[in-house]
Design a protein around this motif. Sequence first.
Motif, PDB file in Angstrom:
ATOM      1  N   TYR A 198       0.817  -1.208   0.000  1.00 55.66           N
ATOM      2  CA  TYR A 198       0.000   0.000   0.000  1.00 55.66           C
ATOM      3  C   TYR A 198       0.858   1.269   0.000  1.00 55.66           C
ATOM      4  CZ  TYR A 198      -4.214  -2.751   0.590  1.00 55.66           C
ATOM      5  OH  TYR A 198      -5.252  -3.624   0.380  1.00 55.66           O
ATOM      6  N   HIS A 199       2.067   1.146   0.492  1.00 54.67           N
ATOM      7  CA  HIS A 199       3.001   2.272   0.418  1.00 54.67           C
ATOM      8  C   HIS A 199       3.365   2.564  -1.031  1.00 54.67           C
ATOM      9  CE1 HIS A 199       6.269   4.938   1.633  1.00 54.67           C
ATOM     10  NE2 HIS A 199       7.086   4.270   0.846  1.00 54.67           N
ATOM     11  N   PHE A 200       3.493   1.490  -1.837  1.00 53.58           N
ATOM     12  CA  PHE A 200       3.889   1.642  -3.235  1.00 53.58           C
ATOM     13  C   PHE A 200       2.716   1.961  -4.158  1.00 53.58           C
ATOM     14  CE2 PHE A 200       7.549  -1.433  -2.211  1.00 53.58           C
ATOM     15  CZ  PHE A 200       8.414  -0.383  -1.947  1.00 53.58           C
ATOM     16  N   PHE A 201       1.572   1.287  -3.964  1.00 55.50           N
ATOM     17  CA  PHE A 201       0.493   1.385  -4.946  1.00 55.50           C
ATOM     18  C   PHE A 201      -0.819   1.957  -4.409  1.00 55.50           C
ATOM     19  CE2 PHE A 201       3.380  -1.668  -6.841  1.00 55.50           C
ATOM     20  CZ  PHE A 201       3.463  -1.181  -8.136  1.00 55.50           C
ATOM     21  N   GLY A 202      -1.048   1.871  -3.138  1.00 53.05           N
ATOM     22  CA  GLY A 202      -2.234   2.506  -2.583  1.00 53.05           C
ATOM     23  C   GLY A 202      -3.507   1.692  -2.663  1.00 53.05           C
ATOM     24  N   SER A 203      -3.738   0.997  -3.793  1.00 52.17           N
ATOM     25  CA  SER A 203      -4.986   0.247  -3.951  1.00 52.17           C
ATOM     26  C   SER A 203      -4.857  -0.764  -5.080  1.00 52.17           C
ATOM     27  CB  SER A 203      -6.153   1.196  -4.248  1.00 52.17           C
ATOM     28  OG  SER A 203      -5.988   1.785  -5.531  1.00 52.17           O
ATOM     29  N   LYS A 204      -5.809  -1.665  -5.118  1.00 57.50           N
ATOM     30  CA  LYS A 204      -5.887  -2.640  -6.205  1.00 57.50           C
ATOM     31  C   LYS A 204      -6.137  -1.934  -7.536  1.00 57.50           C
ATOM     32  CE  LYS A 204      -8.644  -6.760  -7.438  1.00 57.50           C
ATOM     33  NZ  LYS A 204      -9.760  -7.624  -6.959  1.00 57.50           N
ATOM     34  N   GLU A 205      -6.997  -0.938  -7.520  1.00 56.85           N
ATOM     35  CA  GLU A 205      -7.289  -0.178  -8.747  1.00 56.85           C
ATOM     36  C   GLU A 205      -6.031   0.499  -9.280  1.00 56.85           C
ATOM     37  OE1 GLU A 205     -10.117   3.534 -10.276  1.00 56.85           O
ATOM     38  OE2 GLU A 205     -10.168   2.865  -8.184  1.00 56.85           O
ATOM     39  N   ALA A 206      -5.247   1.101  -8.389  1.00 58.27           N
ATOM     40  CA  ALA A 206      -4.020   1.781  -8.816  1.00 58.27           C
ATOM     41  C   ALA A 206      -3.029   0.790  -9.397  1.00 58.27           C
ATOM     42  CB  ALA A 206      -3.396   2.524  -7.640  1.00 58.27           C
ATOM     43  N   LEU A 207      -2.962  -0.396  -8.806  1.00 62.16           N
ATOM     44  CA  LEU A 207      -2.070  -1.431  -9.330  1.00 62.16           C
ATOM     45  C   LEU A 207      -2.498  -1.849 -10.730  1.00 62.16           C
ATOM     46  CD1 LEU A 207       0.219  -3.498  -9.016  1.00 62.16           C
ATOM     47  CD2 LEU A 207      -1.427  -5.009  -7.866  1.00 62.16           C
TER      48      LEU A 207
END
Length: 211
Positions: free
Chosen positions: A47-56
């Motif tokens: 979550y530090h890197f991408f924030g969310s599943k949607e962002a990934l």
Amino acid sequence: MAPHDPPPRRREQILETATREFARKGYEHASLNTIIRACGMSKSSFYHFFGSKEALFETVVTEAMRELGRKIDIPAPHELAGPHFWEHLTRLVTELLESAGRESWFAEAGKLFHSPELSVEHSPALREATASVRNWLDEALRIGRECGEVRDDLPSSLQASLVFAVLRSLDDWSLHHLHEYPAEQRERIARAQLGLLHRMLAPGSEDPEDE
């Protein structure tokens, strides 16, 4: 956009793992826990890197398109103009089909464009990528018609829609099945697909009423 960028090797590992998870299970059923475990990282790090599943997911699509651009020399539509139109197009389609036959992570990402559960309306990255492909195709067909290498007996908008639909079908099938065949058969199938496009688009193709 990710809040922070992971180190390059870690980022590549996450994207490759996520791509395969999304491609095999679809967006809704893809498991972040599976991706996180496979990468050997903690949830807090993810979550530090991408924030969310949607962002990934958005990052996967965006990076796959960039990687495709790095791997394949896609000409600007105006570069197709002239008597070598079909030579340029054949080279491009051949490279795309060869890419589909490889099980690279960005080829896997191509399957996301054909997932029945995903709509371009719900993914800015998919929407942008699809629009970019369609705009390139529309312009390439316009150039081909102007230089006499593409038939012009159909309205241009109808022709573009038909070709886009056929290319999506060929791409979908190739991404899911082409790697199942040995190299010799892949080449034969690729030639057959190119032949189909040529018969659809080249001037002088026989119509039923002319036979």
